[in-house]
Motif scaffolding. Structure first.
Motif, PDB file in Angstrom:
ATOM      1  N   VAL A  72       0.867  -1.168   0.000  1.00 56.59           N
ATOM      2  CA  VAL A  72       0.000   0.000   0.000  1.00 56.59           C
ATOM      3  C   VAL A  72       0.908   1.223   0.000  1.00 56.59           C
ATOM      4  CG1 VAL A  72      -1.765   1.276   1.268  1.00 56.59           C
ATOM      5  CG2 VAL A  72      -1.796  -1.225   1.269  1.00 56.59           C
ATOM      6  N   PHE A  73       0.741   2.084  -0.981  1.00 56.94           N
ATOM      7  CA  PHE A  73       1.582   3.265  -1.111  1.00 56.94           C
ATOM      8  C   PHE A  73       1.075   4.378  -0.204  1.00 56.94           C
ATOM      9  CE2 PHE A  73       2.074   0.945  -5.073  1.00 56.94           C
ATOM     10  CZ  PHE A  73       3.456   0.928  -5.218  1.00 56.94           C
ATOM     11  N   THR A  74       2.012   5.036   0.481  1.00 59.90           N
ATOM     12  CA  THR A  74       1.651   6.163   1.334  1.00 59.90           C
ATOM     13  C   THR A  74       1.274   7.351   0.457  1.00 59.90           C
ATOM     14  OG1 THR A  74       3.897   7.086   1.414  1.00 59.90           O
ATOM     15  CG2 THR A  74       3.328   5.396   3.074  1.00 59.90           C
ATOM     16  N   ALA A  75       0.725   8.382   1.080  1.00 59.60           N
ATOM     17  CA  ALA A  75       0.348   9.580   0.325  1.00 59.60           C
ATOM     18  C   ALA A  75       1.573  10.210  -0.335  1.00 59.60           C
ATOM     19  CB  ALA A  75      -0.343  10.583   1.247  1.00 59.60           C
ATOM     20  N   ASP A  76       2.704  10.262   0.372  1.00 58.80           N
ATOM     21  CA  ASP A  76       3.931  10.818  -0.207  1.00 58.80           C
ATOM     22  C   ASP A  76       4.412   9.977  -1.385  1.00 58.80           C
ATOM     23  OD1 ASP A  76       3.970  12.916   1.595  1.00 58.80           O
ATOM     24  OD2 ASP A  76       5.396  11.943   2.949  1.00 58.80           O
ATOM     25  N   GLU A  77       4.333   8.662  -1.257  1.00 62.31           N
ATOM     26  CA  GLU A  77       4.743   7.777  -2.342  1.00 62.31           C
ATOM     27  C   GLU A  77       3.823   7.938  -3.551  1.00 62.31           C
ATOM     28  OE1 GLU A  77       6.714   4.264   0.442  1.00 62.31           O
ATOM     29  OE2 GLU A  77       4.627   4.087  -0.228  1.00 62.31           O
ATOM     30  N   GLN A  78       2.523   8.095  -3.291  1.00 58.93           N
ATOM     31  CA  GLN A  78       1.571   8.301  -4.385  1.00 58.93           C
ATOM     32  C   GLN A  78       1.818   9.633  -5.078  1.00 58.93           C
ATOM     33  OE1 GLN A  78      -2.491   7.701  -3.110  1.00 58.93           O
ATOM     34  NE2 GLN A  78      -1.957   5.778  -2.111  1.00 58.93           N
ATOM     35  N   ALA A  79       2.272  10.620  -4.318  1.00 60.80           N
ATOM     36  CA  ALA A  79       2.586  11.912  -4.918  1.00 60.80           C
ATOM     37  C   ALA A  79       3.832  11.816  -5.803  1.00 60.80           C
ATOM     38  CB  ALA A  79       2.795  12.967  -3.831  1.00 60.80           C
ATOM     39  N   ARG A  80       4.757  10.963  -5.447  1.00 58.57           N
ATOM     40  CA  ARG A  80       5.999  10.807  -6.225  1.00 58.57           C
ATOM     41  C   ARG A  80       5.804   9.885  -7.420  1.00 58.57           C
ATOM     42  NH1 ARG A  80      11.469  11.552  -4.955  1.00 58.57           N
ATOM     43  NH2 ARG A  80      10.541  13.419  -4.131  1.00 58.57           N
ATOM     44  N   LEU A  81       5.069   8.781  -7.212  1.00 59.31           N
ATOM     45  CA  LEU A  81       4.887   7.776  -8.259  1.00 59.31           C
ATOM     46  C   LEU A  81       3.470   7.840  -8.818  1.00 59.31           C
ATOM     47  CD1 LEU A  81       6.560   4.694  -6.531  1.00 59.31           C
ATOM     48  CD2 LEU A  81       7.546   6.138  -8.307  1.00 59.31           C
ATOM     49  N   ASP A  82       3.348   8.066 -10.116  1.00 60.15           N
ATOM     50  CA  ASP A  82       2.020   8.066 -10.712  1.00 60.15           C
ATOM     51  C   ASP A  82       1.499   6.625 -10.771  1.00 60.15           C
ATOM     52  OD1 ASP A  82       3.344   6.882 -12.869  1.00 60.15           O
ATOM     53  OD2 ASP A  82       3.258   8.668 -14.118  1.00 60.15           O
ATOM     54  N   THR A  83       0.263   6.468 -11.211  1.00 63.32           N
ATOM     55  CA  THR A  83      -0.350   5.129 -11.198  1.00 63.32           C
ATOM     56  C   THR A  83       0.374   4.155 -12.122  1.00 63.32           C
ATOM     57  OG1 THR A  83      -1.987   5.882 -12.819  1.00 63.32           O
ATOM     58  CG2 THR A  83      -2.645   5.905 -10.497  1.00 63.32           C
ATOM     59  N   SER A  84       0.918   4.638 -13.230  1.00 59.65           N
ATOM     60  CA  SER A  84       1.649   3.717 -14.108  1.00 59.65           C
ATOM     61  C   SER A  84       2.929   3.220 -13.446  1.00 59.65           C
ATOM     62  CB  SER A  84       1.944   4.367 -15.466  1.00 59.65           C
ATOM     63  OG  SER A  84       2.792   5.479 -15.316  1.00 59.65           O
ATOM     64  N   SER A  85       3.589   4.059 -12.687  1.00 55.46           N
ATOM     65  CA  SER A  85       4.795   3.644 -11.957  1.00 55.46           C
ATOM     66  C   SER A  85       4.442   2.670 -10.838  1.00 55.46           C
ATOM     67  CB  SER A  85       5.521   4.864 -11.382  1.00 55.46           C
ATOM     68  OG  SER A  85       6.008   5.686 -12.414  1.00 55.46           O
ATOM     69  N   GLN A  86       3.362   2.946 -10.136  1.00 52.65           N
ATOM     70  CA  GLN A  86       2.921   2.027  -9.085  1.00 52.65           C
ATOM     71  C   GLN A  86       2.567   0.673  -9.687  1.00 52.65           C
ATOM     72  OE1 GLN A  86      -0.205   3.827  -6.637  1.00 52.65           O
ATOM     73  NE2 GLN A  86       0.754   5.821  -6.941  1.00 52.65           N
ATOM     74  N   GLY A  87       1.854   0.696 -10.790  1.00 53.38           N
ATOM     75  CA  GLY A  87       1.495  -0.545 -11.460  1.00 53.38           C
ATOM     76  C   GLY A  87       2.712  -1.299 -11.965  1.00 53.38           C
ATOM     77  N   PHE A  88       3.712  -0.571 -12.441  1.00 50.54           N
ATOM     78  CA  PHE A  88       4.934  -1.207 -12.927  1.00 50.54           C
ATOM     79  C   PHE A  88       5.664  -1.908 -11.781  1.00 50.54           C
ATOM     80  CE2 PHE A  88       9.419  -1.158 -14.297  1.00 50.54           C
ATOM     81  CZ  PHE A  88       9.291  -1.921 -15.447  1.00 50.54           C
ATOM     82  N   LEU A  89       5.704  -1.276 -10.613  1.00 55.09           N
ATOM     83  CA  LEU A  89       6.330  -1.930  -9.452  1.00 55.09           C
ATOM     84  C   LEU A  89       5.595  -3.217  -9.086  1.00 55.09           C
ATOM     85  CD1 LEU A  89       7.277   0.990  -7.037  1.00 55.09           C
ATOM     86  CD2 LEU A  89       8.825  -0.580  -8.213  1.00 55.09           C
ATOM     87  N   MET A  90       4.277  -3.184  -9.137  1.00 55.87           N
ATOM     88  CA  MET A  90       3.502  -4.387  -8.841  1.00 55.87           C
ATOM     89  C   MET A  90       3.776  -5.465  -9.890  1.00 55.87           C
ATOM     90  SD  MET A  90       0.071  -2.421  -7.496  1.00 55.87           S
ATOM     91  CE  MET A  90      -1.011  -3.765  -7.719  1.00 55.87           C
ATOM     92  N   TYR A  91       3.859  -5.060 -11.146  1.00 56.73           N
ATOM     93  CA  TYR A  91       4.168  -5.990 -12.234  1.00 56.73           C
ATOM     94  C   TYR A  91       5.542  -6.634 -12.021  1.00 56.73           C
ATOM     95  CZ  TYR A  91       5.634  -7.469 -16.904  1.00 56.73           C
ATOM     96  OH  TYR A  91       6.114  -8.183 -17.968  1.00 56.73           O
ATOM     97  N   LEU A  92       6.533  -5.838 -11.626  1.00 56.36           N
ATOM     98  CA  LEU A  92       7.871  -6.388 -11.378  1.00 56.36           C
ATOM     99  C   LEU A  92       7.852  -7.421 -10.251  1.00 56.36           C
ATOM    100  CD1 LEU A  92      10.153  -3.224 -11.721  1.00 56.36           C
ATOM    101  CD2 LEU A  92       9.777  -5.059 -13.387  1.00 56.36           C
ATOM    102  N   GLY A  93       6.992  -7.211  -9.274  1.00 54.22           N
ATOM    103  CA  GLY A  93       6.839  -8.204  -8.215  1.00 54.22           C
ATOM    104  C   GLY A  93       6.188  -9.479  -8.725  1.00 54.22           C
TER     105      GLY A  93
END
Length: 157
Positions: A72-93
């Motif tokens: 679960v991304f924190t508010a600060d992490e969500q501000a730094r990483l857009d949804t495509s970046s968050q999704g890419f991290l999940m994909y890499l996992g």
């Protein structure tokens, strides 16, 4: 600062040239390349912290490695990483490039960057830098390198 990290990675680490270990010599070279001392110091500190993350005694999240963990991304992490970046991290996992520990190392390094804008391409480079510095993750590094440099084939819809 990110430009300096990219310069160092491309000119020393990624090109397999001998790495300059003398901070003064490296600082002089980076200054000649046009970088400012303050940014050079930040980049070198960033790299030192990356090396420190490998020592599990210094990073509590590396002491345990759950098999299945939902991030679960924190508010600060969500501000730094857009949804495509968050999704890419999940994909890499999901494909095994990142595990719990390396994903948290990536997040630690991403959040310490002082970049005003941070793109998916920047994230890919940070992942590559982290994987390069983690012993035993050579296969994941190679897989990530392929993801970074591959060109999409056909039409994208």
């Amino acid at each position: 600062m990110f430009d300096i990290l990219m310069y160092l990675f491309e000119n020393y680490i990624h090109s397999e040239m001998e790495v300059v270990v003398d901070h003064e010599e490296l600082t002089d070279e980076l200054t000649r390349a046009g970088f400012h001392h303050q940014e050079i110091n930040k980049a070198l500190a960033w790299l030192e912290r990356l090396a420190d993350l490998q020592d599990s005694g210094k990073t509590p999240y590396l002491q345990t490695s759950p098999q299945a963990a939902y991030r679960v991304f924190t508010a600060d992490e969500q501000a730094r990483l857009d949804t495509s970046s968050q999704g890419f991290l999940m994909y890499l996992g999901q494909i095994g490039v990142l595990d719990f520990s390396t994903r948290e190392m990536v997040m630690d390094r991403v959040m310490e960057l002082d970049a005003k804008q941070f793109s998916l391409e920047d994230l890919k480079w940070v992942v590559l830098m982290v994987l390069f510095n983690v012993p035993g993750r050579e296969d994941a590094y190679s897989q990530m390198e392929g993801l970074l440099f591959e060109e999409p084939e056909g039409f994208l819809h």
